[in-house]
Write a protein that holds these residues in place. Structure first.
Motif, PDB file in Angstrom:
ATOM      1  N   ALA A  64      37.125  34.808  39.907  1.00 16.98           N
ATOM      2  CA  ALA A  64      37.844  35.832  39.133  1.00 16.98           C
ATOM      3  C   ALA A  64      37.621  35.681  37.641  1.00 16.98           C
ATOM      4  N   GLY A  65      37.163  34.525  37.198  1.00 18.24           N
ATOM      5  CA  GLY A  65      36.903  34.296  35.779  1.00 18.24           C
ATOM      6  C   GLY A  65      36.289  32.930  35.575  1.00 18.24           C
TER       7      GLY A  65
ATOM      8  N   HIS B  26      43.876  31.681  30.000  1.00 17.02           N
ATOM      9  CA  HIS B  26      42.947  32.459  30.839  1.00 17.02           C
ATOM     10  C   HIS B  26      43.486  32.571  32.261  1.00 17.02           C
ATOM     11  N   LEU B  27      43.984  31.467  32.793  1.00 17.56           N
ATOM     12  CA  LEU B  27      44.568  31.480  34.138  1.00 17.56           C
ATOM     13  C   LEU B  27      45.784  32.409  34.187  1.00 17.56           C
ATOM     14  N   ASN B  28      46.616  32.359  33.182  1.00 21.21           N
ATOM     15  CA  ASN B  28      47.806  33.211  33.126  1.00 21.21           C
ATOM     16  C   ASN B  28      47.420  34.692  33.124  1.00 21.21           C
ATOM     17  N   GLN B  29      46.390  35.038  32.352  1.00 21.17           N
ATOM     18  CA  GLN B  29      45.957  36.434  32.282  1.00 21.17           C
ATOM     19  C   GLN B  29      45.412  36.913  33.620  1.00 21.17           C
ATOM     20  N   ILE B  30      44.629  36.073  34.306  1.00 20.31           N
ATOM     21  CA  ILE B  30      44.064  36.463  35.598  1.00 20.31           C
ATOM     22  C   ILE B  30      45.155  36.608  36.650  1.00 20.31           C
TER      23      ILE B  30
ATOM     24  N   LEU C 108      55.392  32.781  35.057  1.00 19.89           N
ATOM     25  CA  LEU C 108      54.977  33.937  35.838  1.00 19.89           C
ATOM     26  C   LEU C 108      55.920  34.196  37.008  1.00 19.89           C
ATOM     27  N   SER C 109      56.364  33.135  37.670  1.00 20.58           N
ATOM     28  CA  SER C 109      57.281  33.303  38.801  1.00 20.58           C
ATOM     29  C   SER C 109      58.587  33.942  38.344  1.00 20.58           C
TER      30      SER C 109
ATOM     31  N   ASP D 281      37.019  34.802  23.135  1.00 16.14           N
ATOM     32  CA  ASP D 281      38.168  34.212  23.823  1.00 16.14           C
ATOM     33  C   ASP D 281      38.121  34.596  25.300  1.00 16.14           C
ATOM     34  N   PRO D 282      38.139  33.619  26.225  1.00 21.43           N
ATOM     35  CA  PRO D 282      37.994  33.954  27.656  1.00 21.43           C
ATOM     36  C   PRO D 282      39.094  34.864  28.173  1.00 21.43           C
TER      37      PRO D 282
END
Length: 698
Positions: free
Chosen positions: A425-426, A489-493, A392-393, A454-455
């Motif tokens: 957030a999720g 899930h963390l990546n999407q949020i 992501l960075s 799928d979350p």
């Protein structure tokens, strides 16, 4: 010297081995050498069997098909050599073909050739009908399913690579493992045919040896019929048993290899943990054996002894589980209770250190998920989160803050919660000991398990047992483990809320890095033309519309030019978008020369332009009646769905004044719709209008 080095490295080992086999077939061998080779054959089969038992996965012993072939050839060559010795010197007595054959012919079967024939036939039937046939069938099915599952496994590897969960080296190694696995099962399918042929050859050699020995003993050596039958039958049966016992061991090793599953434990540990993990089976077994032991006429001692042993083992397992549970509760209580040294001091007054700041990004897990974040227990979630932050960075252009992980006893045991600035957030419930099979849209069957969503993306999914993984991939499912589910899930949020992660400190870091290469640009921009707060608002607007900050120099140059005309963050954002339009188009549509776009009906666009002009200077949205807004929203969603079915991005092309408000209008729709202005289309790109929406507007 080179020849010795080649021999030591194994380059000449196989040719020499083949020469030895040819020598055993063509040249007569002394009885002593036969003893040595038969003993070596038995030892080799035992070693191969034990290596098969202790291998954690089939690829740990990938050379097994080759060893199986070579050992079969050596055993057949020994059969030929021993047959020659038996027929040439069998009239001399039981030790004519060596001590090993004599021992198996006299000691193992007690010197009774009838018993020997029966034992030999039983061993051949077990080897040929049961072990070899079953292993061959499993090899055939495994080879077919492994080949069918290869595309799904390759897609899973590509998905992990694109998500940043693995690097190029890991992806290369995993692809190589997939190929080697397919090659291994294909080779095992062929090698099992050699073992079956060896069992058939053993029966034929037995018949030929007995008939040939009787003819030679009666005609050439003038032995009586009884003596000839005794000598040659015992020697032939001993020879057959010496060959069939290693053959049975190797067949068993082959069956073990093809029935193994990839695991971090050896076969013995798996059997103990899975068969005796629950004491319920032992309790029921003890009850049944007790009832059978009490039936009149049954051997009471045998049945009741086994019942007592089963009951004792069940009691031991129950005690072990109870101790483990109590120990876990005590450790958890000790963690939650403050230590004496940490007791609050009444004399100490409160200060700012007692006010705990909220975490920018937090991950709370239930107690069943703690092993996933503990490296000492083999947890992979920390590495996955590190990979997500790194990817992501690189994509967003600024350093994504670290994720603070902690356990939360208020959560369900298998639940986790992702927080941003202390706000949830999720969250979702997962099964750490299962895999999640995600339906990408087209699958060829259903799976047994716990059906969920799928979350990360809301797709239909099923939590399955690890043993169903390959079957699910064959049916077209994308299968990931529990750690990957949380990381994705963390990546999407984090992607959807990237603008909330950027603050003054991150903006200052971006300016400091740019000052190393373009100091005059930074000096001229901040604070001479723009305050850092306005710059932050512009960058947050870009991230909110999924525009990365990787080309921060172009962003700064565009702002430096536009800041002389306006200080409005919305207008500045529009100027920056035009400056980095090529990056925006590449992010959305890749390097394609044509851009498929959706446009607004001209009357509706004129209406929106008039609305924007009337609301200039205010914070109002689009001045549309509710019915018209709903129709426009539905038309955009339908157009986006058509583009998605054709594998193309959904791009709405509008006039520049309307673009910010339309981007806000579609931001929370069900489909991903990119809103561009005409000025943001690079000159080297061609526009293709695929549809027009809002035609019913009046």
């Amino acid at each position: 010297m080179q020849n010795m080095r080649g021999l030591s490295q194994g380059n000449l080992g196989i040719p020499l081995f083949l020469l030895v086999i040819l020598a055993m077939v063509m040249l007569p061998m002394p009885a002593f050498l036969l003893d040595v080779l038969f003993t070596f054959n038995i030892a080799l089969s035992i070693v191969v069997l034990l290596v098969s038992v202790y291998s954690l996965r089939p690829l740990d012993f990938a050379v097994f098909p080759t060893i199986l072939l070579l050992s079969t050839l050596m055993r057949l060559a020994l059969n030929v050599a021993s047959t020659r010795v038996v027929l040439m010197y069998g009239h001399e007595g039981g030790d004519a073909a060596g001590k090993v054959i004599e021992a198996f012919g006299s000691v193992v079967i007690g010197g009774n050739y009838v018993v020997g024939i029966v034992v030999f036939l039983i061993l051949v039937i077990i080897n040929f009908v049961v072990v070899t046939k079953g292993a061959g069938r499993i090899s055939e099915v495994s080879a077919r399913f492994t080949l069918d599952a290869m595309p799904g496994k390759q897609m899973a590897i590509d998905a992990d690579l694109n998500a940043g969960l693995i690097n190029q080296e890991d992806a290369k190694q995993r692809r190589q493992d997939v190929t080697q696995e397919a090659d291994f099962y294909g080779a095992m399918d062929g090698a099992s045919k050699f073992v079956r042929g060896d069992a058939v050859a053993g029966i034929l050699i037995l018949v030929i040896n007995i008939l040939g020995g009787l003819l030679i003993g009666l005609i050439q050596h003038d032995l009586s019929f009884d003596v000839a039958v005794e000598y040659y039958s015992l020697l032939t049966i001993g020879d057959g048993l010496v060959a069939q016992i290693p053959s049975l061991l190797l067949s068993t090793a082959a069956a073990i290899m093809v029935t193994r599953q990839n695991s971090s434990n050896d076969m013995g540990t798996q059997i103990i943990s899975q068969m005796f993990g629950s004491p319920r089976a032992l309790i029921v077994t003890a009850a049944i054996m007790t009832i059978m032991g009490l039936v009149p006429g049954m051997p009471h001692v045998a049945f009741l002894s086994l019942a007592a042993a089963s009951g004792g083992a069940a009691w031991f397992l129950i005690r072990q589980k109870e101790r483990a549970r109590v120990k876990a509760e005590v450790e958890q209580q000790m963690k939650s209770e403050p230590k004496a040294s940490e007791a609050p001091d009444d004399a100490k007054d409160l200060d700012w250190s007692d006010v705990m700041p909220v975490d920018m990004v937090g991950l709370e897990v239930g107690y069943r998920l703690i092993p996933m974040v503990d490296k000492l227990q083999g947890g992979q979630l920390l590495n996955r989160i590190k990979g997500v932050r790194k990817k992501l960075s690189q994509d967003l252009g600024f350093l994504v803050p670290s994720v603070h992980i902690r356990d939360n006893l208020d959560l369900m045991p298998g639940a986790y919660r992702i927080t941003l600035m202390g706000v949830v957030a999720g969250e979702a419930d997962i099964f750490p000991d299962r895999d999640l099979a995600i339906n990408p849209g087209q699958v060829f069957g259903s799976l047994k398990g716990v059906e969920v969503k799928d979350p990360a993306f809301g797709l239909a999914a099923t939590w399955i047992e690890p043993g169903q993984r390959e079957h699910a991939q064959t049916l077209g499912y994308t299968v990931v483990d529990a750690s990957t589910v949380v990381a994705t899930h963390l990546n999407q949020i984090l992607q959807n809320h990237a603008h909330e992660l950027l603050g003054h400190e991150e903006v200052q870091q971006l300016l400091d890095m740019l000052a190393k290469t373009s100091p005059k640009l930074v000096e001229d921009l901040v604070p001479a033309k723009l305050s850092i707060s306005v710059l932050l608002k512009v960058l947050q607007n870009l991230l909110m519309e999924h525009v990365p900050l990787k080309d921060f120099r172009s962003v700064a140059e565009a702002l430096s030019d536009a800041a002389t005309r306006t200080q409005d963050p919305v207008a500045l954002t529009a100027s920056v978008r035009v400056a980095v339009s090529r990056l925006i188009i590449q992010t959305i549509n890749g390097p394609e020369p044509e851009i498929p776009v959706v446009t607004l009906d001209p009357k509706l666009e004129q209406l929106l332009l008039g609305s924007v002009q009337q609301s200039q200077g205010s914070d109002q949205g689009l001045a549309l009646e509710p019915g018209m807004a709903e129709r426009l929203q539905n038309s955009l969603v339908e157009a986006a769905q058509k583009q998605e079915m054709m594998g193309q991005p959904s791009i709405l092309l509008v006039a520049a004044p309307v673009r910010p408000l339309m981007a806000k209008f579609v931001r929370y729709s069900e489909q991903t719709i990119h809103v561009l202005s005409y000025q943001e289309i690079p000159e080297n790109k061609k526009i293709t209008i695929v549809s027009t929406v809002g035609g019913q507007a009046r």
